[in-house]
Motif scaffolding. Sequence first.
Motif, short mmCIF file in Angstrom:
data_model
loop_
_atom_site.label_atom_id
_atom_site.label_comp_id
_atom_site.label_asym_id
_atom_site.label_seq_id
_atom_site.Cartn_x
_atom_site.Cartn_y
_atom_site.Cartn_z
N THR A 242 54.72 71.05 -8.23
CA THR A 242 54.29 70.61 -7.13
C THR A 242 53.55 69.27 -7.41
O THR A 242 53.02 68.42 -6.53
CB THR A 242 53.53 71.53 -6.22
OG1 THR A 242 52.49 71.96 -7.06
CG2 THR A 242 54.58 72.47 -5.64
N GLY A 243 53.33 69.34 -8.74
CA GLY A 243 52.28 68.22 -9.31
C GLY A 243 52.30 68.07 -10.68
O GLY A 243 53.04 68.66 -11.32
N LYS A 244 51.58 66.96 -11.11
CA LYS A 244 51.59 66.96 -12.68
C LYS A 244 50.28 66.80 -13.06
O LYS A 244 49.14 66.30 -12.24
CB LYS A 244 52.33 65.78 -13.06
CG LYS A 244 52.19 64.38 -12.52
CD LYS A 244 52.96 63.35 -13.04
CE LYS A 244 52.39 61.97 -12.12
NZ LYS A 244 53.20 61.22 -11.90
#
Length: 116
Positions: free
Chosen positions: A63-65
């Motif tokens: 969902t992100g980095k």
Amino acid sequence: MDRFTLLSKKKIKDTFPLDFYGEDGSWRFIIRAEHPGEVLDAMYWRAYISCHRKEFDLLHIATGKFNYKYNYSTADTSELHFGTGGSPMRINMMGPIVPISAILAKVAEQSAPKSA
């Protein structure tokens, strides 16, 4: 309700989401617990995925980095053009942030019997 109970509930709420960093060689990732009930699962799956990395496609359920620096060094003469031989180079890399709920959903989906 006394002030100590109120204080401890606020303190717990402020610590989430809680990130658990895992790694496989130079590749790093985060398993994220969104609430206290997910902490043990996140700790277990972080360790499991670190050992069985090829079984999971974390990039597609992330969902992100996050960014991190990796110190890469080699004494291999074929890679001397990257820098001075044997001296470490700092490489900027990105790792996925995966909520434990996504991992648990994926595992449940894979273990569910397929209907014909």
